[in-house]
Structure formats: structure tokens, C-alpha cells
Design a protein around this motif. Structure first.
Motif, PDB file in Angstrom:
ATOM      1  N   GLU A 158      -9.933  -3.335  13.946  1.00  0.00           N
ATOM      2  CA  GLU A 158      -9.046  -4.260  13.241  1.00  0.00           C
ATOM      3  C   GLU A 158      -9.507  -4.301  11.797  1.00  0.00           C
ATOM      4  N   SER A 159      -8.591  -3.951  10.896  1.00  0.00           N
ATOM      5  CA  SER A 159      -8.886  -4.024   9.472  1.00  0.00           C
ATOM      6  C   SER A 159      -7.827  -4.912   8.850  1.00  0.00           C
ATOM      7  N   ASN A 160      -8.212  -5.751   7.894  1.00  0.00           N
ATOM      8  CA  ASN A 160      -7.213  -6.668   7.343  1.00  0.00           C
ATOM      9  C   ASN A 160      -7.256  -6.687   5.831  1.00  0.00           C
ATOM     10  N   ALA A 161      -6.169  -7.156   5.242  1.00  0.00           N
ATOM     11  CA  ALA A 161      -6.050  -7.180   3.786  1.00  0.00           C
ATOM     12  C   ALA A 161      -5.232  -8.380   3.347  1.00  0.00           C
ATOM     13  N   GLY A 162      -5.489  -8.813   2.114  1.00  0.00           N
ATOM     14  CA  GLY A 162      -4.667  -9.856   1.512  1.00  0.00           C
ATOM     15  C   GLY A 162      -3.438  -9.242   0.879  1.00  0.00           C
ATOM     16  N   GLY A 163      -2.857  -9.970  -0.055  1.00  0.00           N
ATOM     17  CA  GLY A 163      -1.662  -9.458  -0.712  1.00  0.00           C
ATOM     18  C   GLY A 163      -0.429 -10.263  -0.364  1.00  0.00           C
ATOM     19  N   THR A 164       0.687  -9.583  -0.182  1.00  0.00           N
ATOM     20  CA  THR A 164       1.977 -10.257  -0.003  1.00  0.00           C
ATOM     21  C   THR A 164       2.717  -9.892   1.278  1.00  0.00           C
ATOM     22  N   VAL A 165       2.299  -8.841   1.955  1.00  0.00           N
ATOM     23  CA  VAL A 165       3.128  -8.338   3.062  1.00  0.00           C
ATOM     24  C   VAL A 165       3.129  -9.254   4.285  1.00  0.00           C
ATOM     25  N   ALA A 166       2.018  -9.932   4.581  1.00  0.00           N
ATOM     26  CA  ALA A 166       1.982 -10.815   5.755  1.00  0.00           C
ATOM     27  C   ALA A 166       2.979 -11.957   5.603  1.00  0.00           C
ATOM     28  N   VAL A 221       4.870   1.051   4.417  1.00  0.00           N
ATOM     29  CA  VAL A 221       5.735   0.010   4.983  1.00  0.00           C
ATOM     30  C   VAL A 221       6.140  -0.869   3.811  1.00  0.00           C
ATOM     31  N   VAL A 222       7.438  -1.006   3.603  1.00  0.00           N
ATOM     32  CA  VAL A 222       7.988  -1.720   2.446  1.00  0.00           C
ATOM     33  C   VAL A 222       8.819  -2.891   2.957  1.00  0.00           C
ATOM     34  N   VAL A 223       8.475  -4.111   2.523  1.00  0.00           N
ATOM     35  CA  VAL A 223       9.113  -5.315   3.068  1.00  0.00           C
ATOM     36  C   VAL A 223       9.650  -6.196   1.940  1.00  0.00           C
ATOM     37  N   LEU A 279       2.699  -1.817   1.822  1.00  0.00           N
ATOM     38  CA  LEU A 279       1.483  -1.273   2.426  1.00  0.00           C
ATOM     39  C   LEU A 279       1.612   0.236   2.332  1.00  0.00           C
ATOM     40  N   CYS A 280       0.610   0.921   1.806  1.00  0.00           N
ATOM     41  CA  CYS A 280       0.764   2.363   1.634  1.00  0.00           C
ATOM     42  C   CYS A 280      -0.568   3.082   1.734  1.00  0.00           C
ATOM     43  N   SER A 340      11.207   0.836   5.874  1.00  0.00           N
ATOM     44  CA  SER A 340      11.730  -0.201   4.986  1.00  0.00           C
ATOM     45  C   SER A 340      12.341  -1.340   5.797  1.00  0.00           C
ATOM     46  N   ILE A 341      12.000  -2.582   5.429  1.00  0.00           N
ATOM     47  CA  ILE A 341      12.548  -3.769   6.084  1.00  0.00           C
ATOM     48  C   ILE A 341      13.168  -4.654   5.007  1.00  0.00           C
TER      49      ILE A 341
END
Length: 380
Positions: free
Chosen positions: A73-81, A190-192, A145-146, A107-108
């Protein structure tokens, strides 16, 4: 093939790392090839992502690790969640494998409609250029996410980069080589859309929002004042850890770094302020701690976002480099190429300890990271 499914009963009430790890344990054969079709890669926001509760925008990514062979399990901050949470999406699960040579973007949009888009034109592109092009095509309010070249080449240190609130891919799910799994699936990104308004209903919205306000107040008034996280970030740990003799230095052969004061959190904050950067940057959606930073060069030009303790010990302590400008450049290169700063810093330190280059040689360290980006035999 894209399928939309209700959350199975076995996974109800789960989110984030709990969901990704349980799913990988249950659904992925333990002896499968991590880069093969039997592995899965799962992107899951937390249970409260997308709500009014602060500090809930970390994305959990799970798969069998090509680096360790275990559940990762790897996690990250940012905006996608937060973007996924506003769409009521519990998880995005990538199964199987694309035909060799195929590269796609998932793409979502803001209505939750999902499309798989050919991405051959982006092959080999580094993350900063890629995200810039994606934001031009999809709009500034897009979470990304890329992977970079390292992920496409399936390197075991490959990270998955997450865009921050300024649209920079400077947040990383770095551990375990999950960028390589994404590359093996033929998935560039993954683009949201961040404009979703389809979040799961809250039973008592008024009570929830009141509780969220109370928590935000507690964090602002008590946690931040006590811990100095806002002005120094995680780099505040450099001085105390070094004073305990536990700062990994010179390929972990020592616990105290000569010249550590030049790369401490205090030194970093002073340098950033002097040059007009930002020591209290809000890097992640709905964050009230603001422990991120924007490191700039002598001319005030952006170098990297969120220079943190982990990168400072791996790119500084382990390598004997005591120059913040060099460490910041190494951090940027790792994010741009798409590799984990910790594992990469350790690899550089091993090469230096073996006599390939001398400890403290910042120019050589930068050249070694560029070798990774080029995919040379040494870089791989």
C-alpha cells in the motif's frame, strides 16, 4: 473494458489502505508475477474523502509489489482522493493487462462517466510536461495520477505521481514500485474532474459539518502550534534525529552527518523565505496544516514542491550532500522521471560507497538520476 459495480458486501465500510490491502490479499494470487495480468492495481480514496472533513485527501494505491513481492500500500496527497470522493467512487480497480505497446489514460468526468483514451502521444513523457498538457486539454480543475518514463519501463523503484492543488505532480506514491505495475497495465494516467457532485449521502449533514468544524479548530489551535509543522514541515526532524545519532548518513555507515545544519528544516525555511518561496504551502486538498513548501532557486524560479525529511535524509544524509539546491534538484528529477526519492537516494549512496563516485558529489548524483530517466543499463 470498463465496468461499474456496486461495492461487494465484503468490502462495505472500507476505504483507503484498509480496502486496497484487503482486496489485494483476497483477489490477487500470492505467487503471481507482479507485472503480469493476474496482479491488480487499486486506487482508493478514504471513507471521508470528498466530505467537508479536513485532511482527508490522501489516495491509497495497492498492488502486489514488484520490489518486495508482498502486498503493498502506497499513498499520496494531492487532489485526486477528494475528486473521487465527490463522485461517490469507492475505488478504481485495474485488472488484466493491455496488449504490449498500448498506452492509455483512464478519464473520469464530473458526471462519473469513465473512458479509456489512447495515450501513445505521451509515451516517454516526463510527469511535469505530461500534467501540463493534460490540464491544457481537460481544464485546470483536473486531478491527475500518472507515471513517468520509469513506470513505463517497469523499473522496480517507479512511483505514481499525484498533482497538488497547483497542478504540479510533486506528490508521490513512491514506495514499492507501484508505478511499474501501472506501466505494466499500459496505464499512463488516471485523470479525474474535480467538479463532481455525486458524493455518497451523509446521514446527518448538519451534525457532520459541525463536527468537522470542531476538528479543524482543534488541529489549527493545538496540533500546529505544538508541532511546528507549518513553517518547517517534516524537515523539522533533521536536527533532532541527527542529534540522537540516528540520521542515516554516508550509506547508513554513520548516524551523524557532517554539515547537517546546512540542510536542516530551519536552514531550508530560512532559504525559502529569503528567495521568496513558500514555507506554508497548501499542497493537498482540504488541508489545514500547510506543511508543504515551494522551494525556489536564487532567481525565485520554482524548483520543487514539498521538500521533506525523507528526501533530505535519502538524497542528503545517505549521499553526504549538504547543499539544499542540489537536494531540491534531485527531488524534482525524481518526481519528473517518476521514481521514489528514498529508494533512489539509497541506490545513489550504495554506488558512492562502492567507489563509483565520492560521497558529497552533487553533480554526480544528478547525473545518476538522469541515467534512470534515460533508461540506460546503469540507470536501470
Amino acid at each position: 473494458t470498463i465496468k461499474l459495480e456496486d461495492v461487494p458486501q465484503d468490502y462495505m465500510g472500507l476505504g483507503g489502505r484498509g480496502l486496497t490491502s484487503i482486496m489485494i490479499n483476497k483477489e490477487v494470487p500470492p505467487k503471481c508475477d507482479p507485472l503480469g495480468p493476474e496482479n491488480k492495481i487499486i486506487f482508493a480514496p478514504g471513507l471521508l474523502s470528498g466530505t467537508s472533513l479536513v485532511n482527508t485527501s490522501r489516495i491509497s494505491i495497492g498492488a502486489k509489489s514488484p520490489l518486495t513481492g508482498g502486498i503493498k500500500e502506497s499513498n499520496a496527497g494531492g487532489t485526486v482522493a477528494a475528486a473521487l470522493g465527490r463522485l461517490g467512487i469507492t475505488a478504481v480497480v485495474i485488472e488484466g493487462q493491455a496488449p504490449e505497446g498500448n498506452l492509455s489514460i483512464l478519464s473520469i468526468d464530473k458526471e462519473g462517466e469513465v473512458n479509456l483514451i489512447p495515450a501513445q502521444e505521451y509515451r516517454g513523457m516526463r510527469t511535469y510536461q505530461f500534467v501540463e498538457k493534460i490540464l491544457e486539454a481537460y481544464g485546470k480543475k483536473t486531478a491527475v495520477l500518472c507515471i513517468g518514463p520509469a513506470g513505463e519501463q517497469r523499473m522496480p523503484l517507479a512511483s505514481i505521481q499525484s498533482s497538488d492543488i497547483d497542478g504540479r505532480p510533486c506528490r508521490a506514491a513512491g514506495r514499492g514500485g507501484l508505478g511499474a505495475v501501472m506501466g505494466a497495465k499500459g496505464l499512463k494516467a488516471v485523470v479525474v474532474d474535480q467538479g463532481g457532485k455525486r458524493a455518497d449521502a451523509i446521514a446527518d449533514p448538519e451534525a457532520f459539518n459541525e463536527a468537522a468544524k470542531v476538528l479543524a479548530k482543534i488541529i489549527k489551535e493545538e496540533f500546529i502550534n505544538v508541532n511546528m509543522m507549518a513553517p518547517l514541515g517534516t524537515a523539522s526532524l533533521v536536527a533532532p534525529v541527527n542529534s540522537m545519532g540516528a540520521f542515516p548518513s554516508y550509506n547508513a555507515t554513520k548516524g551523524v552527518l557532517d554539515g547537517w545544519e546546512n540542510i536542516s528544516g530551519e536552514a531550508m525555511a530560512e532559504l525559502i523565505k529569503k528567495r521568496g518561496g513558500n514555507t506554508t504551502h497548501m499542497g493537498c486538498a482540504q488541508c489545514v496544516i500547510h506543511c508543504s513548501n515551494i522551494f525556489v532557486d536564487e532567481k525565485g524560479k520554482y524548483v520543487t514542491g514539498s521538500l521533506e525529511y525523507e528526501t533530505i535524509w535519502s538524497m542528503g544524509g545517505m549521499t553526504g550532500i549538504v547543499d539544499l539546491d542540489t537536494i531540491a534538484q534531485l527531488d524534482f528529477l525524481c518526481d519528473d522521471i517518476g521514481v521514489d526519492t528514498m529508494s533512489t537516494g539509497v541506490a545513489i549512496a550504495v554506488a558512492m560507497d562502492a567507489g563509483h563516485k565520492k560521497f558529497g558529489d552533487g553533480k554526480a548524483a544528478i547525473e545518476m538520476v538522469e541515467e534512470i530517466g534515460k533508461g540506460t543499463e546503469f540507470g536501470r
